[in-house]
Design an enzyme around this catalytic site. Structure first.
Site, mmCIF file in Angstrom:
data_model
loop_
_atom_site.group_PDB
_atom_site.id
_atom_site.type_symbol
_atom_site.label_atom_id
_atom_site.label_comp_id
_atom_site.label_asym_id
_atom_site.label_seq_id
_atom_site.Cartn_x
_atom_site.Cartn_y
_atom_site.Cartn_z
ATOM 1 N N ARG A 1 44.187 32.224 25.435
ATOM 2 C CA ARG A 1 43.230 32.876 26.337
ATOM 3 C C ARG A 1 43.367 32.227 27.711
ATOM 4 N NH1 ARG A 1 36.732 32.048 25.838
ATOM 5 N NH2 ARG A 1 36.115 33.478 27.504
ATOM 6 N N HIS A 2 43.147 32.990 28.750
ATOM 7 C CA HIS A 2 43.199 32.488 30.123
ATOM 8 C C HIS A 2 42.277 31.289 30.314
ATOM 9 C CE1 HIS A 2 39.217 34.189 30.720
ATOM 10 N NE2 HIS A 2 39.669 35.285 30.127
ATOM 11 N N TRP B 1 32.962 33.931 35.961
ATOM 12 C CA TRP B 1 31.993 34.611 35.096
ATOM 13 C C TRP B 1 31.854 33.931 33.740
ATOM 14 C CZ3 TRP B 1 31.670 40.649 35.569
ATOM 15 C CH2 TRP B 1 31.123 40.971 36.821
ATOM 16 N N ASN B 2 32.868 33.195 33.266
ATOM 17 C CA ASN B 2 32.680 32.400 32.050
ATOM 18 C C ASN B 2 31.582 31.373 32.296
ATOM 19 O OD1 ASN B 2 36.241 32.144 31.211
ATOM 20 N ND2 ASN B 2 34.806 33.738 30.658
ATOM 21 N N GLY C 1 35.352 41.570 30.816
ATOM 22 C CA GLY C 1 36.029 42.828 30.524
ATOM 23 C C GLY C 1 37.125 43.103 31.533
ATOM 24 N N ARG D 1 43.119 36.568 36.086
ATOM 25 C CA ARG D 1 42.796 35.341 35.359
ATOM 26 C C ARG D 1 43.863 35.008 34.319
ATOM 27 N NH1 ARG D 1 38.959 39.359 33.998
ATOM 28 N NH2 ARG D 1 38.666 39.762 31.761
ATOM 29 N N GLU E 1 42.195 43.167 29.142
ATOM 30 C CA GLU E 1 40.975 43.038 28.343
ATOM 31 C C GLU E 1 40.348 44.402 28.102
ATOM 32 O OE1 GLU E 1 39.247 41.959 26.032
ATOM 33 O OE2 GLU E 1 38.260 40.147 26.779
#
Length: 179
Positions: free
Chosen positions: A8-9, A14-15, A22, A60, A84
């Site tokens: 995963r990136h 936003w994380n 999305g 990302r 995504e």
């Protein structure tokens, strides 16, 4: 039998803000860029054999893939099917929102303008079938948490609840084996 790697990136803005990304292109944080560099160095030091990196077109994942490629010297190319899932009305909302948590278990739901889990699975399973048939190459896929769930479901039996709850950490490296 041959191997596939998935990550995963790195961490995004936003994380950190606990928002659903999305298809919205939230950039990596400085920590996310560091995670990507560290993963690249770890892959290089591990001696695992990877022929090519395939990555999502969202920045990302692309930025993460480029950091890994720079550290390892591996070729990397964009694979549009790794983007995504589009979560429609839920993008930008809290990741732990009750309505979204329930919606994630409804596999035909398009999230008012988004993409259903069934549509997502079709494009990812088609890609994985192609990579499985390419027995001469080992790939590293750099994508997203939603894609991680689908990839895991391709290799392992999962209940709906396990699928909805599945995920991996930013820049976690997972190894799978095609039978």
């Amino acid at each position: 039998m041959h191997t596939l790697y998935f990550t995963r990136h790195g961490e995004t803005v936003w994380n950190v803000e606990n928002k659903i990304c999305g298809m919205t292109d939230s950039p990596l944080t400085e920590r996310g860029r560091q995670q990507a560099r560290e993963l690249g160095e770890a892959v290089k030091a591990s001696g695992v054999h990877i022929d090519e990196i395939l990555y999502s077109p969202l920045s990302r994942a692309a930025d993460t893939a480029m950091a890994i490629a720079e550290a390892t010297g591996l070729p990397a190319r964009c694979e549009p099917r790794l983007r995504e899932q589009c979560f429609g009305k839920y993008e930008g909302t809290p990741r732990n929102g009750g309505e979204f948590r329930v919606s994630k278990t409804h596999f035909a739901d398009r999230y008012d303008g988004g993409e259903s889990m069934m549509q997502l699975a079709q494009r990812i399973y088609n890609l994985l079938d192609e990579l499985k048939a390419d027995t001469g190459k080992t790939y590293l896929l750099v994508a997203h948490n939603g894609i991680a769930r689908v990839v895991q479901s391709y290799f392992y039996d999962m209940t709906n609840e396990e699928y909805a709850a599945a995920g991996i950490r930013n820049c976690e490296l997972v190894e799978y084996h095609f039978e």
